[in-house]
Design a protein around this motif. Structure first.
Motif, PDB file in Angstrom:
ATOM      1  N   ALA A 121       0.835  -1.211   0.000  1.00 36.65           N
ATOM      2  CA  ALA A 121       0.000   0.000   0.000  1.00 36.65           C
ATOM      3  C   ALA A 121       0.866   1.255   0.000  1.00 36.65           C
ATOM      4  CB  ALA A 121      -0.926  -0.010   1.216  1.00 36.65           C
ATOM      5  N   TYR A 122       1.945   1.238   0.786  1.00 36.02           N
ATOM      6  CA  TYR A 122       2.864   2.382   0.791  1.00 36.02           C
ATOM      7  C   TYR A 122       3.488   2.582  -0.586  1.00 36.02           C
ATOM      8  CZ  TYR A 122       2.741   2.721   5.902  1.00 36.02           C
ATOM      9  OH  TYR A 122       2.354   2.897   7.201  1.00 36.02           O
ATOM     10  N   LEU A 123       3.986   1.502  -1.173  1.00 33.37           N
ATOM     11  CA  LEU A 123       4.650   1.608  -2.474  1.00 33.37           C
ATOM     12  C   LEU A 123       3.670   2.046  -3.557  1.00 33.37           C
ATOM     13  CD1 LEU A 123       6.903  -1.597  -2.387  1.00 33.37           C
ATOM     14  CD2 LEU A 123       7.574   0.769  -1.953  1.00 33.37           C
ATOM     15  N   SER A 124       2.454   1.502  -3.513  1.00 29.21           N
ATOM     16  CA  SER A 124       1.449   1.882  -4.509  1.00 29.21           C
ATOM     17  C   SER A 124       1.048   3.341  -4.341  1.00 29.21           C
ATOM     18  CB  SER A 124       0.216   0.985  -4.370  1.00 29.21           C
ATOM     19  OG  SER A 124      -0.792   1.365  -5.273  1.00 29.21           O
ATOM     20  N   VAL A 132      -1.813  13.672  -2.051  1.00 34.61           N
ATOM     21  CA  VAL A 132      -2.235  12.544  -2.890  1.00 34.61           C
ATOM     22  C   VAL A 132      -1.823  11.216  -2.260  1.00 34.61           C
ATOM     23  CG1 VAL A 132      -1.847  11.399  -5.116  1.00 34.61           C
ATOM     24  CG2 VAL A 132      -2.331  13.831  -5.042  1.00 34.61           C
ATOM     25  N   ILE A 133      -0.706  11.184  -1.521  1.00 35.19           N
ATOM     26  CA  ILE A 133      -0.275   9.933  -0.881  1.00 35.19           C
ATOM     27  C   ILE A 133      -1.374   9.393   0.026  1.00 35.19           C
ATOM     28  CG2 ILE A 133       1.322   8.974   0.822  1.00 35.19           C
ATOM     29  CD1 ILE A 133       3.532  10.497  -0.351  1.00 35.19           C
ATOM     30  N   GLY A 134      -2.034  10.266   0.766  1.00 39.78           N
ATOM     31  CA  GLY A 134      -3.095   9.820   1.667  1.00 39.78           C
ATOM     32  C   GLY A 134      -4.490   9.946   1.099  1.00 39.78           C
ATOM     33  N   GLU A 135      -4.630  10.117  -0.207  1.00 39.96           N
ATOM     34  CA  GLU A 135      -5.936  10.301  -0.829  1.00 39.96           C
ATOM     35  C   GLU A 135      -6.802   9.049  -0.654  1.00 39.96           C
ATOM     36  OE1 GLU A 135      -9.045  11.804  -2.232  1.00 39.96           O
ATOM     37  OE2 GLU A 135      -7.283  13.099  -2.391  1.00 39.96           O
ATOM     38  N   LYS A 182       3.820   5.491  -5.721  1.00 35.05           N
ATOM     39  CA  LYS A 182       3.842   5.429  -7.194  1.00 35.05           C
ATOM     40  C   LYS A 182       2.727   6.276  -7.794  1.00 35.05           C
ATOM     41  CE  LYS A 182       1.741   2.398  -9.521  1.00 35.05           C
ATOM     42  NZ  LYS A 182       1.158   1.165 -10.113  1.00 35.05           N
ATOM     43  N   ILE A 183       1.513   6.122  -7.283  1.00 32.44           N
ATOM     44  CA  ILE A 183       0.387   6.893  -7.817  1.00 32.44           C
ATOM     45  C   ILE A 183       0.590   8.385  -7.576  1.00 32.44           C
ATOM     46  CG2 ILE A 183      -2.085   7.350  -7.516  1.00 32.44           C
ATOM     47  CD1 ILE A 183      -2.476   4.378  -7.025  1.00 32.44           C
ATOM     48  N   ALA A 184       1.108   8.744  -6.400  1.00 36.52           N
ATOM     49  CA  ALA A 184       1.342  10.162  -6.104  1.00 36.52           C
ATOM     50  C   ALA A 184       2.422  10.741  -7.004  1.00 36.52           C
ATOM     51  CB  ALA A 184       1.728  10.324  -4.632  1.00 36.52           C
ATOM     52  N   ALA A 185       3.491   9.980  -7.266  1.00 31.02           N
ATOM     53  CA  ALA A 185       4.576  10.471  -8.111  1.00 31.02           C
ATOM     54  C   ALA A 185       4.111  10.643  -9.558  1.00 31.02           C
ATOM     55  CB  ALA A 185       5.762   9.514  -8.041  1.00 31.02           C
ATOM     56  N   MET A 187       1.428   6.764  11.485  1.00 28.33           N
ATOM     57  CA  MET A 187       2.699   7.322  11.936  1.00 28.33           C
ATOM     58  C   MET A 187       3.817   7.009  10.948  1.00 28.33           C
ATOM     59  SD  MET A 187       2.026   9.015  14.604  1.00 28.33           S
ATOM     60  CE  MET A 187       3.724   9.397  14.964  1.00 28.33           C
ATOM     61  N   VAL A 188       3.851   5.785  10.442  1.00 24.65           N
ATOM     62  CA  VAL A 188       4.871   5.421   9.457  1.00 24.65           C
ATOM     63  C   VAL A 188       4.673   6.217   8.171  1.00 24.65           C
ATOM     64  CG1 VAL A 188       5.765   3.536   8.034  1.00 24.65           C
ATOM     65  CG2 VAL A 188       5.213   3.129  10.428  1.00 24.65           C
ATOM     66  N   MET A 189       3.416   6.433   7.776  1.00 26.60           N
ATOM     67  CA  MET A 189       3.144   7.243   6.581  1.00 26.60           C
ATOM     68  C   MET A 189       3.646   8.668   6.773  1.00 26.60           C
ATOM     69  SD  MET A 189      -0.480   7.985   4.624  1.00 26.60           S
ATOM     70  CE  MET A 189      -1.095   9.020   5.941  1.00 26.60           C
ATOM     71  N   LEU A 190       3.493   9.197   7.988  1.00 31.70           N
ATOM     72  CA  LEU A 190       3.984  10.543   8.272  1.00 31.70           C
ATOM     73  C   LEU A 190       5.495  10.613   8.125  1.00 31.70           C
ATOM     74  CD1 LEU A 190       3.485  13.432   9.264  1.00 31.70           C
ATOM     75  CD2 LEU A 190       3.659  12.565  11.606  1.00 31.70           C
ATOM     76  N   VAL A 191       6.192   9.593   8.617  1.00 33.26           N
ATOM     77  CA  VAL A 191       7.652   9.565   8.491  1.00 33.26           C
ATOM     78  C   VAL A 191       8.062   9.462   7.025  1.00 33.26           C
ATOM     79  CG1 VAL A 191       9.730   8.255   9.064  1.00 33.26           C
ATOM     80  CG2 VAL A 191       7.959   8.586  10.787  1.00 33.26           C
ATOM     81  N   ILE A 192       7.342   8.622   6.262  1.00 26.54           N
ATOM     82  CA  ILE A 192       7.649   8.472   4.840  1.00 26.54           C
ATOM     83  C   ILE A 192       7.439   9.790   4.099  1.00 26.54           C
ATOM     84  CG2 ILE A 192       6.917   7.338   2.699  1.00 26.54           C
ATOM     85  CD1 ILE A 192       6.324   4.854   4.339  1.00 26.54           C
ATOM     86  N   MET A 193       6.407  10.530   4.474  1.00 32.98           N
ATOM     87  CA  MET A 193       6.122  11.804   3.815  1.00 32.98           C
ATOM     88  C   MET A 193       7.147  12.876   4.166  1.00 32.98           C
ATOM     89  SD  MET A 193       1.979  11.878   4.244  1.00 32.98           S
ATOM     90  CE  MET A 193       1.876  13.606   3.790  1.00 32.98           C
TER      91      MET A 193
END
Length: 294
Positions: A77-80, A231-234, A83-86, A271-277
């Motif tokens: 889910a993170y990788l997808s 978009v990452i969290g859309e 990718k979609i956001a990029a 929380m991990v998504m926040l760190v990735i962002m």
């Protein structure tokens, strides 16, 4: 001058209080839940500390973070999402840059009208705009009807519930977020630099890549951040326009919170998504500061 100090302190305190109340406090709450254990109760997680026999006992649980690395769903889910956001950010930039450049070079009466057309979609509901694309992209929608009438296609295109529909919805929705900061940067471009470039024998294409594009990098980076980060969290656009194979972290968070009611794991995912962002934000901000120094 002393009578002005309280006013200055008040003006500075207002945004700081706003950030503490609406950013730091929710952040700490989510962090606390991510370190708890799931329970079938209300609320559905264990307290972080308890008083037992007059002593405080901490119940810190890191298994929620370890569980994410054991299940490939979250990693995919993170990788997808990235990718979609990029890809969406790149498509938005390719469409938005010519628009911003044209608006910045338009004469003043026309420029105001074009800016109004860019901002106009914000006057309607976000959900209504996304639902409108369902009527356009579905099998018996407006797009297929026009293409069939024009003889361009022989049978309806399957666009709905695909990644293509998601990209269309995201680019349409977030295009103003890139055009406006990019326009603000391009409109301040000194025309004498281009005139000097032409006088020295450079072509328009060469002048664009050597002068306009480098000087517009701060606007490109600012607009790209305004598109890439949300978009990452859309959740809404993939849920309405995407199919079952469209995997994004926003839908995973929704399922964990509301279907599985596993708030600790959902909080750990957030929380991990926040760190990735934070990683692309730091990279883009550093590139933006370097571009502003040029």
């Amino acid at each position: 001058m002393s009578w002005r100090q309280p006013g200055r302190r008040f003006v500075i305190a207002v945004p700081n209080i706003w950030l503490i109340l609406f950013f730091m406090v929710p952040f700490l709450v989510v962090l606390k839940i991510s370190l708890a254990e799931p329970r079938i109760a209300i609320p559905p997680y264990s307290p972080l500390w308890e008083w037992i026999n007059g002593e405080i006992k901490f119940n810190i649980n890191f298994e929620n973070y370890a569980y994410m690395w054991e299940d490939t769903l979250y990693i995919n889910a993170y990788l997808s999402s990235i990718k979609i956001a990029a890809i969406s950010t790149l498509l938005t930039l390719l469409i938005g840059y010519p628009m911003a450049y044209y608006i910045a070079r338009a004469p003043e009466p026309k420029r105001s009208i074009l800016l109004l057309l860019v901002v106009l979609p914000f006057w309607t509901s976000f959900l209504l705009r996304v639902y409108a694309w369902i009527g356009i992209l579905k099998t018996k929608g407006i797009l297929n009807a026009v293409l069939l009438w024009a003889g361009i296609i022989d049978e309806p295109l399957v666009i709905m519930q695909t990644d293509v529909a998601v990209y269309i919805g995201i680019v349409y929705t977030y295009l103003p977020f890139l055009v406006l900061p990019l326009y603000a940067n391009l409109v301040k471009l000194d025309d004498t630099l281009l005139e000097a470039s032409y006088d020295l024998g450079a072509s328009r294409i060469s002048s664009f890549f050597r002068i306009t594009l480098p000087l517009s990098m701060p606007g490109i980076i600012a607009g790209s951040m305004l598109v890439f980060i949300p978009v990452i969290g859309e959740y809404v656009i993939p849920a309405l326009l995407g199919g079952p194979d469209t995997l994004m972290i926003g839908s995973v968070l929704w399922d964990e919170y509301f279907k599985n009611r596993d708030w600790p794991v959902a909080s750990a995912v957030a929380m991990v998504m926040l760190v990735i962002m934070l990683i692309p934000i730091m990279i883009l901000r550093r590139a933006q500061s370097k571009g502003a120094e040029i």
